[in-house]
Design a protein around this motif. Structure first.
Motif, mmCIF file in Angstrom:
data_model
loop_
_atom_site.group_PDB
_atom_site.id
_atom_site.type_symbol
_atom_site.label_atom_id
_atom_site.label_comp_id
_atom_site.label_asym_id
_atom_site.label_seq_id
_atom_site.Cartn_x
_atom_site.Cartn_y
_atom_site.Cartn_z
ATOM 1 N N ALA A 1 2.283 6.683 -18.875
ATOM 2 C CA ALA A 1 1.962 5.389 -18.248
ATOM 3 C C ALA A 1 2.604 5.295 -16.860
ATOM 4 N N PHE A 2 3.839 5.748 -16.740
ATOM 5 C CA PHE A 2 4.521 5.709 -15.441
ATOM 6 C C PHE A 2 3.877 6.682 -14.450
ATOM 7 N N THR A 3 3.475 7.836 -14.972
ATOM 8 C CA THR A 3 2.839 8.823 -14.096
ATOM 9 C C THR A 3 1.528 8.261 -13.545
ATOM 10 N N GLU A 4 0.766 7.616 -14.441
ATOM 11 C CA GLU A 4 -0.487 7.007 -13.982
ATOM 12 C C GLU A 4 -0.205 5.910 -12.961
ATOM 13 N N HIS A 5 0.868 5.175 -13.217
ATOM 14 C CA HIS A 5 1.180 4.094 -12.288
ATOM 15 C C HIS A 5 1.627 4.612 -10.933
ATOM 16 N N LEU A 6 2.256 5.760 -10.943
ATOM 17 C CA LEU A 6 2.654 6.367 -9.669
ATOM 18 C C LEU A 6 1.400 6.683 -8.838
ATOM 19 N N GLU A 7 0.421 7.284 -9.507
ATOM 20 C CA GLU A 7 -0.818 7.615 -8.789
ATOM 21 C C GLU A 7 -1.521 6.350 -8.300
ATOM 22 N N LEU A 8 -1.517 5.352 -9.165
ATOM 23 C CA LEU A 8 -2.152 4.084 -8.823
ATOM 24 C C LEU A 8 -1.450 3.435 -7.629
ATOM 25 N N SER A 9 -0.135 3.514 -7.614
ATOM 26 C CA SER A 9 0.617 2.888 -6.521
ATOM 27 C C SER A 9 0.319 3.557 -5.192
ATOM 28 N N LYS A 10 0.095 4.874 -5.239
ATOM 29 C CA LYS A 10 -0.269 5.574 -4.002
ATOM 30 C C LYS A 10 -1.615 5.050 -3.494
ATOM 31 N N THR A 11 -2.526 4.805 -4.436
ATOM 32 C CA THR A 11 -3.823 4.224 -4.068
ATOM 33 C C THR A 11 -3.625 2.835 -3.466
ATOM 34 N N HIS A 12 -2.681 2.095 -4.033
ATOM 35 C CA HIS A 12 -2.444 0.739 -3.535
ATOM 36 C C HIS A 12 -1.895 0.746 -2.115
ATOM 37 N N VAL A 13 -1.078 1.741 -1.820
ATOM 38 C CA VAL A 13 -0.559 1.871 -0.449
ATOM 39 C C VAL A 13 -1.738 2.079 0.505
ATOM 40 N N THR A 14 -2.614 3.004 0.146
ATOM 41 C CA THR A 14 -3.775 3.300 0.994
ATOM 42 C C THR A 14 -4.683 2.083 1.125
ATOM 43 N N ARG A 15 -4.850 1.390 0.013
ATOM 44 C CA ARG A 15 -5.725 0.219 0.042
ATOM 45 C C ARG A 15 -5.156 -0.877 0.940
ATOM 46 N N LEU A 16 -3.841 -0.994 0.920
ATOM 47 C CA LEU A 16 -3.213 -1.990 1.802
ATOM 48 C C LEU A 16 -3.427 -1.611 3.266
ATOM 49 N N GLU A 17 -3.433 -0.312 3.526
ATOM 50 C CA GLU A 17 -3.694 0.115 4.909
ATOM 51 C C GLU A 17 -5.089 -0.330 5.345
ATOM 52 N N GLU A 18 -6.010 -0.289 4.385
ATOM 53 C CA GLU A 18 -7.369 -0.787 4.687
ATOM 54 C C GLU A 18 -7.344 -2.290 4.955
ATOM 55 N N VAL A 19 -6.542 -2.992 4.160
ATOM 56 C CA VAL A 19 -6.460 -4.444 4.360
ATOM 57 C C VAL A 19 -5.920 -4.741 5.761
ATOM 58 N N PHE A 20 -4.893 -4.017 6.164
ATOM 59 C CA PHE A 20 -4.357 -4.200 7.516
ATOM 60 C C PHE A 20 -5.468 -4.013 8.548
ATOM 61 N N SER A 21 -6.292 -2.995 8.312
ATOM 62 C CA SER A 21 -7.322 -2.721 9.315
ATOM 63 C C SER A 21 -8.377 -3.826 9.363
ATOM 64 N N THR A 22 -8.584 -4.528 8.254
ATOM 65 C CA THR A 22 -9.558 -5.621 8.295
ATOM 66 C C THR A 22 -9.079 -6.782 9.170
ATOM 67 N N ILE A 23 -7.772 -6.836 9.421
ATOM 68 C CA ILE A 23 -7.295 -7.877 10.342
ATOM 69 C C ILE A 23 -6.807 -7.243 11.654
ATOM 70 N N ASP A 24 -7.275 -6.018 11.874
ATOM 71 C CA ASP A 24 -6.937 -5.316 13.107
ATOM 72 C C ASP A 24 -5.444 -5.162 13.338
ATOM 73 N N LYS A 25 -4.742 -4.911 12.276
ATOM 74 C CA LYS A 25 -3.297 -4.698 12.413
ATOM 75 C C LYS A 25 -2.944 -3.290 11.961
ATOM 76 N N LYS A 26 -1.926 -2.752 12.581
ATOM 77 C CA LYS A 26 -1.394 -1.452 12.145
ATOM 78 C C LYS A 26 -0.556 -1.694 10.896
#
Ligand SMILES: [Fe+2]
Length: 202
Positions: free
Chosen positions: A68-93
């Motif tokens: 479960a923790f291993t899966e969550h680690l992978e998921l959290s990496k996805t969440h980091v990337t997804r947040l980067e997308e969110v930043f880009s939707t408001i034109d922020k780095k």
């Protein structure tokens, strides 16, 4: 819910993002700024979780919990990337801002490792509780952010945040199930000195 259909005007003038009401007025831009600050907070938190989870995986006793923790680690990496997308939707780095809350919650998790015996279900109980505190922090933050994005008319951001929110809820549910299915019971059955460890009880 009243959703404003004010025409968009991104701060950098880039036309690529979906309508936001960023140009609506002073209040709105204040809220947008707040939204951006909160994004930095959860971005820090996710990155911090990615750093912390390997310790939790190593400390966990049950293979299911490790999984479960291993899966969550992978998921959290996805969440980091997804947040980067969110930043880009408001034109922020993407930018991280130290989040004291997640530091505190994860520190508590580390102290559970120090305070419990290796190889015990009791340690797993503690790790699950610590991980669920992290989950609940994330659930409340993503829930608030998704709602805020909607209020601001940032539909793309709202959708991304909502996807992560649902994944956090699922992860939380998985942990509850593990605890309820057997880990709590296993821990209730074990007593000090049960384990094949040197008896250094003192
Ligand atoms: Fe996450």
């Amino acid at each position: 819910m009243a959703r404003n259909s004010v025409s968009k005007q991104s701060q950098t003038g880039k036309p690529s993002i979906k309508p936001s009401s960023a140009g609506k007025g002073a209040n709105n831009s204040m809220l947008l700024e707040f939204f951006g600050e909160e994004l930095k907070d959860i971005y820090y938190a996710e990155k911090h979780i990615v750093k912390t989870l390997p310790k939790m995986i190593k400390a966990a006793n049950s293979p299911e919990l490790q999984q479960a923790f291993t899966e969550h680690l992978e998921l959290s990496k996805t969440h980091v990337t997804r947040l980067e997308e969110v930043f880009s939707t408001i034109d922020k780095k993407p930018q991280a801002k130290k989040c004291e809350a997640i530091e505190g919650i994860t520190k508590e998790g580390e102290s559970i490792i120090d305070e419990t015996e290796k190889g015990t279900a009791t340690r797993d109980v503690g790790l699950i509780m610590a991980a669920q505190k992290v989950e609940h922090y994330e659930i409340s933050t993503y829930g608030g952010l998704a709602q805020l994005a909607r209020t601001l008319g940032l539909e793309d951001a709202a959708e991304l945040l909502h996807t992560t929110l649902e994944e956090e809820k699922e992860a939380d549910e998985t942990l509850s199930q593990l605890a309820e299915e057997h880990i709590n019971y296993d821990a209730s059955e074990e007593s000090e000195g049960d384990e094949d460890m040197e008896d250094d009880e003192e």
